[in-house]
Design a protein around this motif. Sequence first.
Motif, short mmCIF file in Angstrom:
data_model
loop_
_atom_site.label_atom_id
_atom_site.label_comp_id
_atom_site.label_asym_id
_atom_site.label_seq_id
_atom_site.Cartn_x
_atom_site.Cartn_y
_atom_site.Cartn_z
N PHE A 9 0.84 -1.20 0.00
CA PHE A 9 0.00 0.00 0.00
C PHE A 9 0.88 1.25 0.00
O PHE A 9 1.99 1.26 0.55
CB PHE A 9 -0.95 0.02 1.20
CG PHE A 9 -0.28 0.24 2.53
CD1 PHE A 9 -0.07 1.52 3.02
CD2 PHE A 9 0.15 -0.83 3.29
CE1 PHE A 9 0.55 1.73 4.24
CE2 PHE A 9 0.77 -0.63 4.52
CZ PHE A 9 0.97 0.65 5.00
N ASN A 302 -7.09 -5.04 3.59
CA ASN A 302 -7.12 -3.77 2.86
C ASN A 302 -8.29 -2.88 3.29
O ASN A 302 -8.12 -1.68 3.50
CB ASN A 302 -7.21 -4.03 1.35
CG ASN A 302 -5.89 -4.54 0.78
OD1 ASN A 302 -4.89 -4.57 1.48
ND2 ASN A 302 -5.91 -4.95 -0.47
N SER A 306 -8.09 0.81 5.03
CA SER A 306 -8.73 1.97 4.43
C SER A 306 -9.69 2.64 5.40
O SER A 306 -9.77 3.88 5.47
CB SER A 306 -9.47 1.56 3.16
OG SER A 306 -8.58 1.02 2.20
N PHE A 321 -3.27 0.28 -3.62
CA PHE A 321 -2.80 -1.06 -3.29
C PHE A 321 -2.24 -1.70 -4.57
O PHE A 321 -2.88 -1.65 -5.62
CB PHE A 321 -3.93 -1.93 -2.75
CG PHE A 321 -4.47 -1.46 -1.42
CD1 PHE A 321 -3.84 -1.82 -0.24
CD2 PHE A 321 -5.59 -0.65 -1.35
CE1 PHE A 321 -4.33 -1.40 0.99
CE2 PHE A 321 -6.09 -0.22 -0.13
CZ PHE A 321 -5.45 -0.59 1.04
#
Length: 650
Positions: A9, A302, A306, A321
């Motif tokens: 990321f 992920n 976020s 990503f």
Amino acid sequence: MAIVKMNKFTLVTFESHKKELLRKLQGFSKVEFINLQDEEKLEKNEVLKELSKDEVDSNSSEYEENLSKAKSSLDFLNSYMPKKSLLQSIQDDRQSLSVEELEELVEKSNWPAIYEKVKEKEEQLHDFENSIVKLQGEIDILKPWELLDCSFENLDELNKTAYFIGSIAKQYEEELSSALKDAYVEVVSRNSNDTNVLILVDGSKADETLSLIRNYGFSAFKTDYKDVPQKTIMDLSAKIEDIKTKIFLMKEELASYEEDIKVMQLVYDYYFNKVSREKASTNFLRTNNTVTIQGWCAVEDNNALSAICKEVTGEDYYMTFEDVKEDEVEEVPVKLRNSKLVSAFESVTSMYSTPRYDEWDPTPFLTPFYLVFFGMMVADAGYGLTMLLICLLALKSLKLKKETADFLRFGLFVSIPTIIFGMIYGSYFGDILPIPGLLVPTRDVVTILAISIVFGVVQIFAGLIIKFSYLCKMGKSFDAIVDVGSWIIELVSIGIFAGCILLGWPTVVKYIAIAGMVIGALLIIYSGGRNEKSKGAQIGQGLYNLYNITGYVGDLVSYSRLMALGLSGGCIASAFNMLITQMSGWYAIIVIPLLFVLIHIFNLGLSLLGAYVHTARLQYVEYFGKFYEGGGKQFEPFTVSEKYMNLKEN
């Protein structure tokens, strides 16, 4: 595949959000930062080269100082806390806290006052100990004069008589006495080298006497004490005892600081976390107003990552990503996820090497063989049942530290095959129970050896098949055939040929085996030398590769240890039992049970140690050598310190 899929990321946000973002990410504990300040990375990326290196905040020195205070207080207090029992030491008595709860507890506490109090006690103890050393030194100086029955003050009050008190070398003692015929010489004490003397002489002969005794190496004794040496020594000893009493009382007081030490433990974790957050900035790049953060996280995390960024910054962030690129494989940290059974054996794999990100985790392939081999080496149902009960009881009834729980879970799993093989061998604490097994180790040695070799054959072929499958999955089918398939063909053909010789299989099968051996050998010679430039080098390297078939013979011989250790453990246990049962007399009722327990604990320890080491050795050398390379980097997330607390899971 038990290796968790990772991605990279990249996060850009305002500098003003950095502190709170790092605080949240530390509690999240599922990202590992990439050092963007690394010169190689900067050289490869023109965009990053335009950014400045982020730096540690000025508050870092204050946090490190407070961390040092907490550490020094804990180091001091821990040495005076009551020693924990074995049962207490394996239990986890840490609080489960979130980052927010930890910060709230520390900020509400009056830890600076605790630190000052502890520091004062430490200084007092230090002063007391220094005083004892000083007083003991004075006693040691006076000790040679302990038998002197007059005070130093009385000697100083002599008017017409001069006195000399000191030491001379032992070999001059008789000469000095002869030389001082007009003086009174009293030997107060002697040691291995010196003689301590008191000399009284007429005052008019003082200078003459002093000149004489100096010729014998006389060294004068000087002291500020006035009383009789023995009384002075007693007074100094009394002072030492008084100080020791104060030290004892102070240590008793320090042992009661349990609540204070709990506070300082949380302070340690609190400031360790703060220091870690500050140091994390040395991985980032920045402009005047923004900060750029890059790192690794699991694909499955992920959305959670976020969400944290959105919670902290609102919409003031940009995040991407990226899937792992082929040239990044060696940099990707490896995170494993296995079932409870398999995860108990991850420590065995990690002792060898962490798998690379593009490899298969060998732990699931290792686990069944490790279980079987361990059980076959210990092979005592009594020992296995003892392990099972201890591990099960501890796991069910105690709150354990993660490392301890993992170790006991490992013991729990390996105890089951130990029981099974113990029943097969008819071994219950040696031969204490006359329950027959399917095999008798002392009689069926050849059969057990044959079983051991069969297990070896199965594991070696398993390793080759895993390697073959892995190469095919990676799109290297040709390499799989010539590098691995060739050995499978060769070894299978040799096995069939041996069966024809030993078991009289049909002649046609023999010829098929010979053909297979030739094909396998040619493939091995080709695979071993195909990357060489000249034909001669290709053939030479290929023949050397074929010579490695002797290594497979050595591998098979290594599996004989499965028979040897299982046999030795049972025989030792039986021998001990025989010796114990020879005892007679009234005391045997007490001694025999005690000896039985102690001796079998000793033999169990030896058996477990031997099985652990030799089973691991078979995995590392004979098994991993066929398909596993390792050399990966273990996932080390940015997380909180859990030295004195457990991070509460969200």
